[in-house]
Design a protein around this motif. Structure first.
Motif, PDB file in Angstrom:
ATOM      1  N   ARG A 174      -9.528  22.937   1.062  1.00 37.45           N
ATOM      2  CA  ARG A 174      -9.143  22.482  -0.279  1.00 37.45           C
ATOM      3  C   ARG A 174     -10.370  21.958  -1.021  1.00 37.45           C
ATOM      4  N   VAL A 188      -1.979   8.145  -6.796  1.00 34.19           N
ATOM      5  CA  VAL A 188      -2.117   7.067  -5.791  1.00 34.19           C
ATOM      6  C   VAL A 188      -2.848   5.849  -6.356  1.00 34.19           C
ATOM      7  N   ARG A 222       0.825  -1.220   0.000  1.00 36.80           N
ATOM      8  CA  ARG A 222       0.000   0.000   0.000  1.00 36.80           C
ATOM      9  C   ARG A 222       0.854   1.263   0.000  1.00 36.80           C
ATOM     10  N   ALA A 267      -1.753   2.339  -5.004  1.00 33.36           N
ATOM     11  CA  ALA A 267      -2.091   2.234  -3.568  1.00 33.36           C
ATOM     12  C   ALA A 267      -3.606   2.119  -3.397  1.00 33.36           C
ATOM     13  N   LYS A 280     -14.415   7.617  -7.235  1.00 32.57           N
ATOM     14  CA  LYS A 280     -15.627   8.351  -7.615  1.00 32.57           C
ATOM     15  C   LYS A 280     -16.542   7.554  -8.528  1.00 32.57           C
ATOM     16  N   ALA A 294     -10.225  12.181   7.604  1.00 34.88           N
ATOM     17  CA  ALA A 294     -10.634  11.961   6.204  1.00 34.88           C
ATOM     18  C   ALA A 294      -9.470  11.402   5.378  1.00 34.88           C
TER      19      ALA A 294
HETATM   20  C1  LIG Z   1      -3.972   5.660  -1.143  1.00 30.93           C
HETATM   21  C2  LIG Z   1      -4.519   7.071  -1.159  1.00 30.93           C
HETATM   22  C3  LIG Z   1      -3.690   8.116  -0.829  1.00 30.93           C
HETATM   23  C4  LIG Z   1      -4.167   9.441  -0.856  1.00 30.93           C
HETATM   24  N1  LIG Z   1      -3.312  10.459  -0.580  1.00 30.93           N
HETATM   25  C5  LIG Z   1      -3.758  11.736  -0.663  1.00 30.93           C
HETATM   26  C6  LIG Z   1      -2.869  12.832  -0.457  1.00 30.93           C
HETATM   27  O1  LIG Z   1      -1.671  12.648  -0.197  1.00 30.93           O
HETATM   28  N2  LIG Z   1      -3.384  14.088  -0.552  1.00 30.93           N
HETATM   29  C7  LIG Z   1      -4.691  14.322  -0.841  1.00 30.93           C
HETATM   30  O2  LIG Z   1      -5.099  15.459  -0.920  1.00 30.93           O
HETATM   31  N3  LIG Z   1      -5.554  13.311  -1.033  1.00 30.93           N
HETATM   32  C8  LIG Z   1      -5.125  12.021  -0.960  1.00 30.93           C
HETATM   33  N4  LIG Z   1      -6.017  10.999  -1.179  1.00 30.93           N
HETATM   34  C9  LIG Z   1      -7.422  11.290  -1.451  1.00 30.93           C
HETATM   35  C10 LIG Z   1      -8.157  11.936  -0.293  1.00 30.93           C
HETATM   36  O3  LIG Z   1      -7.999  11.207   0.912  1.00 30.93           O
HETATM   37  C11 LIG Z   1      -9.645  12.119  -0.616  1.00 30.93           C
HETATM   38  O4  LIG Z   1      -9.785  12.695  -1.872  1.00 30.93           O
HETATM   39  C12 LIG Z   1     -10.315  13.001   0.431  1.00 30.93           C
HETATM   40  O5  LIG Z   1     -10.320  12.338   1.682  1.00 30.93           O
HETATM   41  C13 LIG Z   1     -11.754  13.377   0.073  1.00 30.93           C
HETATM   42  O6  LIG Z   1     -12.557  12.235  -0.090  1.00 30.93           O
HETATM   43  P1  LIG Z   1     -13.244  11.858  -1.471  1.00 30.93           P
HETATM   44  O7  LIG Z   1     -12.274  12.200  -2.564  1.00 30.93           O
HETATM   45  O8  LIG Z   1     -13.478  10.373  -1.374  1.00 30.93           O
HETATM   46  O9  LIG Z   1     -14.516  12.635  -1.583  1.00 30.93           O
HETATM   47  C14 LIG Z   1      -5.536   9.672  -1.192  1.00 30.93           C
HETATM   48  C15 LIG Z   1      -6.363   8.596  -1.530  1.00 30.93           C
HETATM   49  C16 LIG Z   1      -5.866   7.308  -1.529  1.00 30.93           C
HETATM   50  C17 LIG Z   1      -6.763   6.168  -1.920  1.00 30.93           C
END
Ligand SMILES: Cc1cc2nc3c(=O)[nH]c(=O)nc-3n(C[C@H](O)[C@H](O)[C@H](O)COP(=O)(O)O)c2cc1C
Length: 390
Positions: free
Chosen positions: A108, A344, A40, A347, A255, A132
């Motif tokens: 953001r 990502v 991961r 992962a 999404k 989150a």
């Molecule tokens: C493995 C993984 C790593 C993530 N790393 C980041 C990150 O470093 N920065 C970021 O803004 N979002 C990252 N995200 C996405 C956010 O966590 C996510 O977009 C945010 O919590 C809002 O939720 P939603 O997009 O499901 O609505 C990552 C998602 C995954 C699956």
């Protein structure tokens, strides 16, 4: 049947997962959990956090002498970054200057920052983003590894690969063996089975980084060796396709979810979409000429591989930030930036594998039950005879 929850914040002491409902007597390989946690953390386009963390599972309940005992399992993954955050986000009330140093008031777009702050009534998105954050997927991966280890006892295996990153897409189908090989290849930058496509994907990741932007993509998960009959058509909430879609959609940044050839099927004729059925008399098995249904018909597994895709949006934290409104002053400002990944997809695939494993293990235990692994196996084998004699 199988219940699981996680707790923990991105920069808290640790992440915790609880898993309840596994039969007793299931051998548990801790290194297999650590292996999943390591997978991961990999992938081209990850931020600095992965250099700090070295995720390892510490089981402190529910497993004794190497096997489950029928009690709830609790597992902990330490956040090494906590050492840098102890004074910023302590459990106790604090008036130390550090405690106010990481406030986030410029939400953001695309993150839970603003909606979560409004909902929980904070004028600091820090308290929202900490939970989150997809750091939480480490706990899901640990929980999912227990589910995988149960499923493996019955010949079910789960693997994932990357089929799209940014604008570059894999234009051919991948065989199960290929997916397993790339899925386990710890050196593979994006876990794409095709080297040339992967180069194009990496170029798009590089272009995004250069532009202060981010990229999304698509991962595909395949579950192999799935018996006929998991899930049910009888009630809306028993349909396994629905459960899988919910579980995968719950992964941060996913999404859209597609099962089999779902998206293409919507624009095709029925004769181009359904999988013709035949009977192999020698093997005493029904066969399908293709697997466009992705292993699920009527919410029930049909014995073919379960194929499910997760569509990830590009990460919301941008080095070249978008416009937003300050939560306190209400003035227009640039969205906050903090250390972040910019791609990502691989992962996300590992987190998705964990979710698929948990849903399949739950459906498996609903079908076969058993308080001990021996009892589950008896029920599974008896059902196998029913299928043989069908
Ligand atoms: C493995 C993984 C790593 C993530 N790393 C980041 C990150 O470093 N920065 C970021 O803004 N979002 C990252 N995200 C996405 C956010 O966590 C996510 O977009 C945010 O919590 C809002 O939720 P939603 O997009 O499901 O609505 C990552 C998602 C995954 C699956």
């Amino acid at each position: 049947m199988l219940r699981y929850y996680t707790a923990g914040e991105s920069h808290g002491q640790a992440l915790v997962a609880f898993v309840s409902g596994l039969p007793a007597g299931l051998p548990i390989d801790i290194e297999a959990i650590n292996h999943e946690l390591h997978r991961r953390q990999l992938g081209y386009g990850r931020g600095g956090r992965q250099k700090i963390e070295k995720d390892r599972a510490e089981i402190f309940a529910g497993v004794r002498l190497g096997q489950t005992i029928g009690a709830p399992i609790a597992v902990r993954i330490e956040n090494r970054d906590w050492a840098n955050w102890e004074k910023i986000l302590p459990v106790e009330a604090s008036s130390a200057p550090e405690a106010a140093s990481k406030k986030l008031v410029a939400p953001r777009p695309g993150h839970a920052d603003l909606a979560g702050s409004q909902k929980f009534n904070f004028h600091d998105a820090r308290f929202v983003l900490e939970r989150a954050s997809a750091r939480e997927t480490a706990a899901r991966v640990a929980a999912g590894s227990f589910a995988r280890q149960l499923l493996a006892q019955f010949g079910l295996r789960i693997a994932s690969h990357t089929i799209q990153v940014g604008h570059a897409r894999l234009e051919r189908a991948a065989a199960w063996e290929e997916i397993c090989a790339v899925g386990e290849d710890l050196e593979s930058p994006l876990r794409c089975v095709d080297a040339r496509t992967q180069e194009k994907m990496m170029a798009d990741v590089d272009a995004a980084l250069k532009a202060g932007d981010t990229v999304g993509g698509v991962f595909e998960i395949v579950a192999h060796g799935v018996p006929v009959g998991l899930g049910s058509h009888a009630q809306w909430d028993e349909k396994l396709d629905g459960k899988l879609a919910q579980a995968l959609m719950s992964v941060q940044a996913v999404k859209a979810v597609e099962i089999g050839a779902g998206v293409l099927a919507a624009g095709s004729y029925g004769s181009e979409v359904q999988d013709e059925i035949s009977y192999d008399k020698k093997a005493r098995r029904f066969r399908r000429a293709s697997n466009r249904a992705g292993g699920l018909e009527g919410g029930i597994t049909n014995g073919e591989d379960v194929v499910i895709r997760g569509y990830l949006k590009p990460i919301s934290t941008l080095r070249k930030p978008m416009g937003t409104a300050d939560m306190v002053t209400k003035e227009p400002v640039q969205a906050a930036y903090e250390r972040s990944d910019w791609c990502v997809v691989p992962a996300g695939g590992v987190a998705g594998e964990a979710m698929v494993a948990l849903v399949l293990a739950d459906a498996f235990l609903q079908k076969f039950g058993g308080d001990s692994l021996a009892e589950t196996r008896r029920n599974f084998e008896s059902y196998g005879r029913q299928i043989d004699e069908f």
